[in-house]
Design a protein around this motif. Structure first.
Motif, short mmCIF file in Angstrom:
data_model
loop_
_atom_site.label_atom_id
_atom_site.label_comp_id
_atom_site.label_asym_id
_atom_site.label_seq_id
_atom_site.Cartn_x
_atom_site.Cartn_y
_atom_site.Cartn_z
N VAL A 254 8.07 3.54 2.73
CA VAL A 254 7.06 4.26 1.95
C VAL A 254 7.31 5.76 2.13
O VAL A 254 7.99 6.18 3.06
CB VAL A 254 5.62 3.92 2.40
N PHE A 492 -0.17 -2.86 -0.17
CA PHE A 492 0.46 -2.46 -1.43
C PHE A 492 -0.20 -3.17 -2.60
O PHE A 492 -0.77 -4.25 -2.46
CB PHE A 492 1.94 -2.83 -1.42
N CYS A 531 1.54 1.99 -2.63
CA CYS A 531 1.03 1.91 -1.27
C CYS A 531 -0.40 2.45 -1.26
O CYS A 531 -0.64 3.61 -1.59
CB CYS A 531 1.91 2.72 -0.32
#
Length: 1049
Positions: A254, A492, A531
């Protein structure tokens, strides 16, 4: 001698039938100069009479009217009278605006219109501004744009649904609230308390500014993303998406902000185009040749050459990727005989970069590289494979890509496909962990860590070249520091599975400007997952519990529904305040088929603020979600009953519009779309309006360091020096309306001065209108349209056209077009045309005469139409004018009395076309005496027998007249109308000829009519009262004025 031929009579009869009698068609002339698509077309072209310098004088009343009635006759002339001030400046302006807000009920207007009955509703859903600072011109641009549309919709009878809101969570607020204290030693509840207090202060300041700008809303009933009822609605969206397996937990790379110590979504990034990286070219020795090329010449000492702008990721390398269908070459450096594997098409650029020739030893396709294995340059005994990948490009580098699955999204995809390790060597502070080895541990990867890796590559002979690379790089939008990509266990949203549905939903949405649609679709394409977890305290907690031993997440519809109920009652602070036994009671555990509560701990992550605001449709639009037994009205339980009415009566509960800046294309527009499509299978909006940003007059981004920040409070109330006077709220609103909002919007002293001047010019026109309807009550003194002078009827026709155009422009979110239509109407149709023609009748005819009352009826309608048309943009000025305007009760306000009024009677299809003849004759007359006073001349008009003659005859029945409607239109001393010019014209007569093609009813009636004019100086004297050249002698009034004065006595 006048005559009608037997042939002409039937054609004239046809014309009269089609245009509802000639007398009803003769009120319009002079349009063709700025409209070329009428049914009547001039065969000769002259400048329109409207554009000759005939001043209306409404902008400077006293000097303009000084020409009327000098001396003993002044008291007999009806000059304009009004208490409406021509100009307001300084403190008087500010006091007047605040007085208008108070006396005209600005604060109560929204609630009033919500309670009235309306057939249709207009919903503009407010994208919540961030509660982390003072109001700025970006807020002004956005809020005023919305208010202009809302006020327009309310005026035209719709019930407006607009609940202002604020986005209250997130790191920027947390950081500002804590300041230098940081989070050390503070509990989550202490952090949240300080953040809430900071947000409340920012909200109070912003709200006060929005009210001062005249934004219509119930400011006591707003939505805030930190309120329990809002958070509960948000969790129900979360629950629905989780139950559909659209929300999941995973360990994957991420965007991570070391400066904020949290994961970030794409929408929380800013890309710095001037970022400088230390790019390197490094070698990975090929220790196992690919089987398909092993039989080639001696390639035992070949090294794969890679390029990367992030050298710190080399220790995490797990593979080198190639493009399967590309050509690759083994080349020998002529300067040191080193063998390198690179893409064939990159060979020339590599030779130039290395400053040596590269001799080709062998060429292969990418697919032949399969099975090759390289030695890792910095980690002994580690080997990495050559793998195919579709993300490899030939735009830069060597055509072979260093792959670190822990630190790249595309690299991670390769790891998933080939089951590579995704081991993370970087901690939350952006430093190497012990997994990177003792030489790198605790070094910042972006600074000294990068330096150390480059040194390690140099020491082992793997570094071929280092260079500075300026490129676009993601930064944390809050801290303005660079981010890294690192894997962590996060929550997510699977946007890849929503993408196609979102695109389909977007096709049904109207986007303004249409060019923004491409950006929306492109950003959807780039986003494979979202995310939504953040490692902070100030936000909505993710309602998840973890097993103490296994770490397995406990989250289902039972647990989330229970937490949502608690949040609604107590707010999300209860996640930290209440014991876990209350958060996870026995009945919920039983339904969840889970073990004892002692086996679980509560999660510590909060939701991304884009998920907060992206779920606002569920909390604010009052849509009953599928499977939700709760009444829609109870969603916003803090609102009074009238504001909790269902959004719409039909099943489609989308907002009519979302209106935000272009930065929301990848932000709120997208997060709202994704959550709504996931839960309801449709977009939350019917239309999107995307506006630009406010920038300085020089086209620069506003910055405190550059000293070019424009504070809207200073714009309204004035600055410390004279360069920024007090402009008031209406000038600020005019700036917004006048701007090209679809591009960057400039603001500064020059722009604001221009806006102020435009508003003052408008005030002067309104003052002229108010002054000339003094003492006139349209409720009892108005003249029926059919009895009006033709020019007055025509003016109503133009007013109706104006109202239609303005309404269309407002409906298109095009307030700039509204202003252009307004200014053209005032300049061309009023000041240069109508006002200049009717002054004599208005000032010098008997007060209660039909002609004067006809004119006043029109002026009052024009005043009313203009005032209503500017009201959405300039509400303070509109209400101020309405206070002075006749025809309504004193307690009535404009905004409670409706939109522009017009009558179908004003629409006279034949009227507009028929008077083109009069227009062109006037053009010929005025062009023959350029720059001279038309009132000093006699005009003879000779027209061949036919339709045109009959039209002009309807304007003047007598062969000669000084007071006919034709004479008024021509503004001449006298007009003679005949079928041919006299033979005894004086030698100084000016002659002109022309012809008209009359084309009515789509060509059913067509006639080419010739005309001639003769212009001679008048022999009459100027009347001392009306100043027209219609008297027998200079010391004697004209017959009309004699009659008026004698009747007055």
């Amino acid at each position: 001698m006048r005559f009608r031929s037997a042939i002409e009579l039937p054609r004239l009869y046809m014309l009269l039938c089609r245009v509802s009698a000639v007398s009803q068609t003769l009120a319009r002339w002079g349009r063709r100069s700025h409209r070329g698509d009428g049914l009547l077309h001039r065969a000769v072209s002259f400048s329109s009479g409207r554009y000759y310098s005939v001043s209306s004088g409404e902008g400077n009343t006293q000097p303009a009217e000084a020409g009327f009635a000098q001396g003993q006759y002044r008291d007999t002339v009806l000059l304009p009278r009004t208490a409406f001030p021509m100009k307001l400046t300084g403190q008087k302006l500010l006091d007047r605006e605040l007085q208008i807000q108070q006396e005209c009920g600005f604060a109560d207007l929204y609630s009033w219109q919500r309670e009235r009955k309306a057939k249709k509703e207009f919903c503009l859903h407010d994208g919540p501004p961030y509660a982390n600072g003072d109001p700025h011109v970006g807020h002004a641009l956005n809020k005023i744009l919305k208010d202009i549309r809302n006020r327009f919709e309310m005026l035209r009878g719709r019930q407006v649904h607009y609940i202002p809101g604020w986005d209250c969570h997130g790191l920027p607020i947390e950081l500002k609230a804590l300041g230098e204290l940081g989070t050390s030693g503070l509990s989550p509840l202490q952090i949240r308390q300080k953040a809430r207090e900071f947000a409340e202060g920012a909200i109070a300041r912003q709200k006060a500014a929005f009210q001062r700008w005249g934004v219509m809303a119930d400011w006591d009933q707003c939505y805030h993303t930190y309120e329990g009822a809002y958070e509960a609605a948000q969790l129900k969206v979360f629950q629905d998406m989780h139950s559909k397996e659209l929300i999941y937990q995973d360990y994957k790379p991420v965007f991570w902000s070391p400066s904020s110590r949290t994961a970030l979504a794409e929408a929380e990034l800013e890309y710095n185009p001037e970022h400088v990286s230390r790019a390197i070219y490094a070698t990975f020795p090929l220790v196992t040749l690919p089987p398909k090329i092993a039989s080639e010449a001696d390639l035992s000492s070949v090294s794969v050459l890679v390029w990367t702008t992030q050298p710190w990721t080399i220790p995490a390398n797990q593979a080198v990727c190639y493009m399967p269908n590309a050509q690759y070459s083994v080349v020998k450096r002529t300067d040191n005989s080193q063998l390198l594997l690179v893409a064939t098409e990159r060979t020339a650029s590599m030779a130039a970069l290395l400053g040596t020739e590269l001799e080709s030893v062998g060429t292969f396709t990418g697919s032949q590289l399969e099975g090759g294995i390289c030695k890792h340059p910095t980690i002994p005994d580690k080997e990495v494979p050559l793998l195919p990948a579709n993300h490899v490009t030939m735009a830069k580098g060597t055509g072979l890509v260093h792959t670190a699955p822990a630190h790249g999204m595309e690299d991670y995809s390769v790891a998933s496909q080939f089951n590579l390790s995704v081991e993370c060597m970087v901690d939350e502070d952006g430093k190497f962990t012990e997994l990177a080895g003792p030489e790198l541990q605790n070094l910042s990867v972006m600074r000294e860590g990068t330096e150390k890796v480059i040194c390690m590559l140099k020491e082992c002979g793997a570094l071929v070249k280092e260079e500075q690379c300026v490129h676009s790089y993601p930064y944390d939008w809050r801290t303005k520091q660079p981010v890294v990509i690192r894997p962590s266990k996060q929550w997510f949203i699977n946007t890849a599975s929503l993408k196609d549905k979102a695109k389909d939903a977007l096709q049904k949405v109207r986007v303004l400007p249409e060019s923004a649609r491409g950006s929306l679709l492109a950003m959807l394409d780039r986003r494979t997952y979202w995310c939504i977890s953040r490692q902070r305290s100030w936000g909505v907690p993710i309602p998840v519990f973890y097993h103490r031993e296994t770490g397995e997440a406990l989250i289902n519809k039972h647990t989330v529904s229970h937490i949502a109920t608690l949040f609604k009652e107590k707010g999300s602070d209860c996640w930290w305040e209440l014991p876990i036994e209350t958060l996870l009671p026995a009945e919920v555990l039983k339904k969840s088929k889970a073990g004892p509560v002692t086996d679980y701990i509560r999660g510590e992550d909060v939701l991304d603020i884009w998920f907060d605001s992206g779920a606002s449709w569920a909390a604010v639009l009052e849509e009953e979600m599928e499977g939700d037994s709760e009444e829609p009205e109870s969603r916003l339980s803090w609102l009074p009953a009238p504001l909790r009415k269902p959004l719409v009566t039909e099943s489609d509960s989308r907002a009519d519009a979302y209106v935000e800046g272009k930065d929301q294309i990848g932000g709120w527009f997208q997060s709202s779309l994704l959550t709504s499509v996931a839960v309801r299978n449709k977009a939350p909006y019917k239309s999107l309006m995307v506006h630009g940003f406010a920038i300085s007059e020089k086209g620069e981004k506003m910055s405190k360091s550059l000293g070019n920040v424009v504070d809207p409070d200073t714009v309204i109330n004035g600055g410390k020096d004279s360069s920024m006077p007090a402009y008031g709220a209406d000038v600020l609103r005019w700036w917004v309306a006048e701007s090209n909002i679809f591009s960057e919007v400039q603001i500064g002293p020059s722009v604001l001065n221009s806006a102020r001047d435009s508003v003052n010019k408008l005030r002067n026109t309104l003052k002229f209108l108010l002054g000339n309807v003094h003492g006139f009550d349209p409720r009892i003194q108005a003249v029926d349209a059919k009895e009006m002078h033709y020019i007055d009827q025509y003016m109503l026709h133009l007013l109706r056209e104006y109202g239609i155009k303005v309404t269309d422009a407002y409906s298109e979110f095009d307030a700039g077009r509204v202003i252009r239509i307004l200014q053209a109407f005032i300049s061309r149709d009023l000041s240069s045309f109508y006002f200049s023609i009717i002054k004599d009748r208005l000032y010098c005819d008997p007060e209660d005469s039909l002609g004067r009352r006809s004119c006043q009826t029109v002026l009052e309608e024009v005043l009313d139409g203009l005032t209503r048309s500017i009201a959405p943009i300039l509400p303070h000025l509109a209400e101020e004018v309405y206070v002075h305007a006749p025809g309504h009760d004193k307690e009535e306000t404009l905004f409670r009395s409706g939109w522009i009024k017009s009558s179908s009677v004003w629409r006279r299809p034949g009227l507009e076309e028929a008077v083109e003849g009069a227009c062109a004759i006037r053009d010929s007359f005025l062009s023959s005496i350029p720059g001279k006073n038309a009132a000093k001349y006699d005009l003879t008009v000779a027209i061949e027998p036919g339709l045109l003659f009959e039209l002009m005859e309807s304007l003047q029945e007598e062969p000669t007249s000084t007071s006919s409607q034709l004479a008024e239109l021509m503004m001449a001393a006298r007009v003679n109308l005949s079928s041919q010019l006299p033979r005894d014209l004086p030698p100084d007569a000016l002659l002109k000829h022309g012809s008209f093609l009359i084309n009515l009813e789509g060509g059913v009636i067509r006639e080419d009519s010739a005309y001639s004019i003769a212009v001679v100086p008048t022999s009459a004297a100027r009347c001392p009262r009306c100043r027209r050249y219609t008297s027998q002698s200079a010391d004697c009034m004209c017959p009309r004025c004699q009659t008026v004065v004698s009747q007055a006595h």
